[in-house]
Design an enzyme around this catalytic site. Structure first.
Site, PDB file in Angstrom:
ATOM      1  CE1 TYR A  48      -3.784  13.149  -1.156  1.00 36.23           C
ATOM      2  CE2 TYR A  48      -3.582  10.792  -1.491  1.00 36.23           C
ATOM      3  CZ  TYR A  48      -4.058  11.848  -0.756  1.00 36.23           C
ATOM      4  OH  TYR A  48      -4.788  11.618   0.369  1.00 36.23           O
ATOM      5  CE  LYS A  73      -8.470   9.815  -0.070  1.00 37.99           C
ATOM      6  NZ  LYS A  73      -7.172   9.434  -0.656  1.00 37.99           N
ATOM      7  CG  LEU A 188       1.574   5.679  12.091  1.00 37.87           C
ATOM      8  CD1 LEU A 188       2.841   5.203  11.398  1.00 37.87           C
ATOM      9  CD2 LEU A 188       1.262   4.778  13.279  1.00 37.87           C
ATOM     10  CB  ILE A 227      -4.412   4.537   4.385  1.00 35.55           C
ATOM     11  CG1 ILE A 227      -5.090   5.818   4.895  1.00 35.55           C
ATOM     12  CG2 ILE A 227      -5.427   3.612   3.745  1.00 35.55           C
ATOM     13  CD1 ILE A 227      -5.582   6.716   3.782  1.00 35.55           C
ATOM     14  CB  SER A 230       6.170   4.674   4.685  1.00 31.18           C
ATOM     15  OG  SER A 230       7.588   4.676   4.748  1.00 31.18           O
ATOM     16  NE  ARG A 235       8.959   3.293   9.972  1.00 31.97           N
ATOM     17  CZ  ARG A 235       9.196   4.534  10.418  1.00 31.97           C
ATOM     18  NH1 ARG A 235       8.275   5.464  10.313  1.00 31.97           N
ATOM     19  NH2 ARG A 235      10.358   4.828  10.975  1.00 31.97           N
TER      20      ARG A 235
END
Length: 275
Positions: A48, A73, A188, A227, A230, A235
């Site tokens: 990331y 990770k 989501l 997890i 946002s 949010r």
């Protein structure tokens, strides 16, 4: 905040903040707000490219390090025993901490055939006390069973794509049989299609909640670590306000019935070397 207990006795907050694909600065802002809101679980990864921002936000929050559950990770290109040890050291350096709470192999990458020896490096890291728990991400039943047959520590968690369009009932059952907690990424789904479902709108209206809150509550009641990601303060707050209502057994079934087999990410059986 509610916690689940992993198979080694470590408590993990059931809701965490995901920070892909935020920049360091965006992650700093989002994590800072999440910690003020009440989150105590932050999920990042080497790939990331925001471990620096995440670590700085945790240090600046005025919260004891032991009160924040930090997950990162091992990336695909860093697999292999020695490479994994080096990658972990680099993650700790970027995070500015001397341990993480959970360290995961990000993908099995079957074509590399390195995940078993990579996991043995994670076992060493855990034995040294530098990761309170270790686990995997995106592992199939076959990959899990091979790992269990060739290593000593049962993974504490398997983080997989999981949402109402792809509820992964079989995989959750397989993990439960092996005392492995299930973590849900993209909880989501993506885009607005899921949250526009009439089923979710109906259930949300019944409870005075939003469709997103209903889906997160569904995850919690299934026993998943979830997890949602946002960077929007409103949010982040909304996703956390899910502890004051319960879904009925029928509502849980109705949400699970949205299953369309709609995987968003790569298939772990075929996902290849990715940088």
């Amino acid at each position: 905040m509610r916690c689940l207990t992993l198979n080694n006795g470590v408590a993990v907050p059931q809701i965490g903040l995901g920070v892909w694909p935020l920049t360091d600065e965006q992650a700093y802002t989002a994590v800072s707000h999440a910690l003020v809101t009440g989150y105590r679980h932050i999920d990042t990864a080497r790939v990331y490219n925001n471990e620096v921002g995440v670590g700085r936000a945790v240090r600046d929050a005025g919260i004891r390090r032991q009160d924040v559950f930090l997950t990162t990770k091992l990336w695909n290109a860093d697999q292999g025993y020695e490479a994994a040890l080096r990658a972990f050291d680099a993650s700790l350096h970027r995070l500015g901490t001397d341990y993480v709470d959970l360290y995961l192999i990000h993908w099995p990458v079957p074509e590399q055939d390195l995940y078993v020896e990579s996991y043995k490096a994670l076992e060493r890291i855990h034995t040294e006390g530098r990761a309170r728990a270790i686990g995997v991400s995106n592992f199939t039943a076959a990959a899990l069973d091979r790992l269990l047959a060739n290593t000593d520590i049962v993974p504490a968690l398997n983080q997989i794509e999981l949402h109402p369009y792809f509820p992964q009932g079989r995989m959750r059952g397989i993990c439960a049989e092996r005392s492995i907690t299930t973590g849900a990424w993209s909880p989501l789904a993506q885009g607005g299609a899921l949250l526009a479902e009439r089923t979710l709108a109906r259930i949300a209206e019944t409870h005075g909640k939003t469709p997103a809150q209903v889906v997160i509550r569904w995850h919690l009641q299934l026993g998943n670590v979830v997890i949602p990601r946002s960077m929007a303060p409103t949010r982040i707050e909304e996703n956390f306000r899910v502890f004051d209502f319960d879904l009925s057994p029928q509502e849980l079934r109705d949400i699970t019935a949205l299953d369309s087999g709609g995987r968003i990410g790569p298939d772990p059986d075929t996902a290849g070397h990715q940088g």
